[in-house]
Design an enzyme around this catalytic site. Sequence first.
Site, mmCIF file in Angstrom:
data_model
loop_
_atom_site.group_PDB
_atom_site.id
_atom_site.type_symbol
_atom_site.label_atom_id
_atom_site.label_comp_id
_atom_site.label_asym_id
_atom_site.label_seq_id
_atom_site.Cartn_x
_atom_site.Cartn_y
_atom_site.Cartn_z
ATOM 1 N N HIS A 194 -5.798 2.630 1.016
ATOM 2 C CA HIS A 194 -4.667 3.574 1.882
ATOM 3 C C HIS A 194 -6.004 4.802 2.662
ATOM 4 C CE1 HIS A 194 -2.770 2.944 -2.166
ATOM 5 N NE2 HIS A 194 -4.091 3.676 -3.093
ATOM 6 N N ASP B 78 0.327 -1.421 -0.127
ATOM 7 C CA ASP B 78 -0.187 0.743 0.090
ATOM 8 C C ASP B 78 0.944 1.210 -0.096
ATOM 9 O OD1 ASP B 78 -1.628 2.015 0.828
ATOM 10 O OD2 ASP B 78 -2.641 0.390 1.256
ATOM 11 N N HIS B 79 1.189 2.157 -0.842
ATOM 12 C CA HIS B 79 1.854 2.677 -1.063
ATOM 13 C C HIS B 79 2.017 4.192 -0.024
ATOM 14 C CE1 HIS B 79 -0.353 4.608 -4.033
ATOM 15 N NE2 HIS B 79 0.229 6.064 -4.029
HETATM 16 C C1 BG6 Z 1 -3.709 4.397 -6.229
HETATM 17 C C2 BG6 Z 1 -5.251 5.110 -7.445
HETATM 18 O O1 BG6 Z 1 -3.463 3.598 -6.361
HETATM 19 O O2 BG6 Z 1 -3.465 5.999 -5.765
HETATM 20 C C3 BG6 Z 1 -5.832 6.015 -7.671
HETATM 21 O O3 BG6 Z 1 -5.702 3.637 -8.109
HETATM 22 C C4 BG6 Z 1 -4.452 6.844 -7.188
HETATM 23 O O4 BG6 Z 1 -6.687 5.810 -8.138
HETATM 24 C C5 BG6 Z 1 -3.640 7.035 -6.524
HETATM 25 O O5 BG6 Z 1 -4.956 8.652 -8.484
HETATM 26 C C6 BG6 Z 1 -3.053 8.292 -5.283
HETATM 27 O O6 BG6 Z 1 -2.107 8.424 -4.774
HETATM 28 P P1 BG6 Z 1 -1.387 9.435 -4.647
HETATM 29 O O7 BG6 Z 1 -0.103 8.037 -4.194
HETATM 30 O O8 BG6 Z 1 -0.856 10.208 -5.567
HETATM 31 O O9 BG6 Z 1 -2.520 9.795 -3.127
#
Ligand code: BG6
Length: 484
Positions: free
Chosen positions: A239, A176-177
């Site tokens: 997230h 989960d980044h």
């Molecule tokens: C991804 C989603 O996991 O996270 C995208 O699939 C979203 O829809 C993105 O835009 C958001 O990531 P960050 O790091 O740009 O907030």
Amino acid sequence: MPHTLIIFGASGDLTSRKLIPALYSLFEKGRLPPETRIVGFSRTEYTHEEWRAKLAESTAKFEPQHYQAESFARFAQQLFYCPGDIGTAADFLTLRDLLDKLENDQPCDRVYYLSTSPVFYTTAISQLGQAGLATEDRGQRRIVIEKPFGTDLASARQLNAHLHTVFAESQVYRIDHYLGKETVQNILVLRFANTIFEPIWNRRYIDHVQITVAEEVVVGRRGDYYDTAGVLRDMFQNHILQLLMVIAMEPPARFRADSIRDEKVKVLQAIPPLTPAQVATESIRAQYAGYLTEPGVKPDSITPTFAAFKLEIDNWRWKGVPIYLRSGKGMSCRTTQIVIQFREPPTLLFSRRDQLPPQPNMLVIQVQPAEGIQLHIQSKVPDAGMKLRQTALDFRFQREFPQNMPEAYQRLLLDALTGDASLFARADEVEQAWAIIDPILEAWKTSGQPPMDTYEKGLWGPERSTDWMRAQGREWFDLCPVLG
Ligand code: BG6
């Protein structure tokens, strides 16, 4: 011990946009463990040289501040390519031979990174098992799995069960980044390395919590995927619930993967799933105007691009504190922020007829893009009698630490290579998160309540969301962060 990272889906977008730039940045900073090889596997017929050249071009495009042709050429010596099809067992034997050759038949830790479309996960896992690539006879074997992990509780359980036929849970790293973001890790530091917040971090002092992940971008080229997922699967199950766990967890006994994950999962276990009646009154769903004509989106789609809902955490710390979660695309600005709103002072000593009652204190954690923390407090306006105004103690990462914030993938890739699973989701976490999201999806599907709203792009979602908060005597924190 040397390492080999094998990327499945090597010709895909994630590899060129995120994974290789992150690995290159680690190499540049001297953080990539010595003797790390990176092997790409996908159907396109590249030679090693062709893949290296393609990645040099994409890294120059996606990582322009750091890219230098000469150092990338040195990094590229560690890149290798194996053309192959996930559905073909023989291709996994070819991969195995290439890996053995690159590793000179010596012990080596391997990380298999599934960066393919999720439809290939099950087959890839079986193939790794059948080719003997998961056995830990010569070094450790780990598998990294990108999101989405399942599309509901049943499919996540199935995927976990299948994974566990080939890999032990300790070998599995679910990405989960958001957990790789510096500001998310800093929440743990804020809470557990300072003494002043923990005593007031509970139902006695906190009125409510808001977590907002707003995006200005719309669905764009991802309509095909997005229309089958929607905002709950795309942003909340992973997230937003991860952010909530980090905000609400008890202090772990140790700063170790399992201690941290034990405490995180307890938060989810304490959240009663919403009943259909609660979903009807305590959730909002909406689409931005124009969503139905995006490429790949069905013209009669009922997939929401915005959602908000209220949860409770039934435990000693949080009982009775509403937790508001919200996310949407096509919103006013890109901002991920967590607001801890404290209770009002018990008596309003300084109330005057000509001013609003003092506003309660708020701790605002700006996760991105204006990374920082603001503590909102009441102050006396000078030379104006006892007139008060809300001001903020303002900590900004950019001012304090002017170097660039590293991309989340740098930390996560390094942790996967070195075997630290603290910032990855465990099987029970993922399943428990689905157990919270599934009833909302189900109630939306069967009851038609609440109705699907439409909102103009560039706003904070539909009006119903603002009205719903006001009806509870609260306000969303609708503020675009000031950058710089
Ligand atoms: C991804 C989603 O996991 O996270 C995208 O699939 C979203 O829809 C993105 O835009 C958001 O990531 P960050 O790091 O740009 O907030």
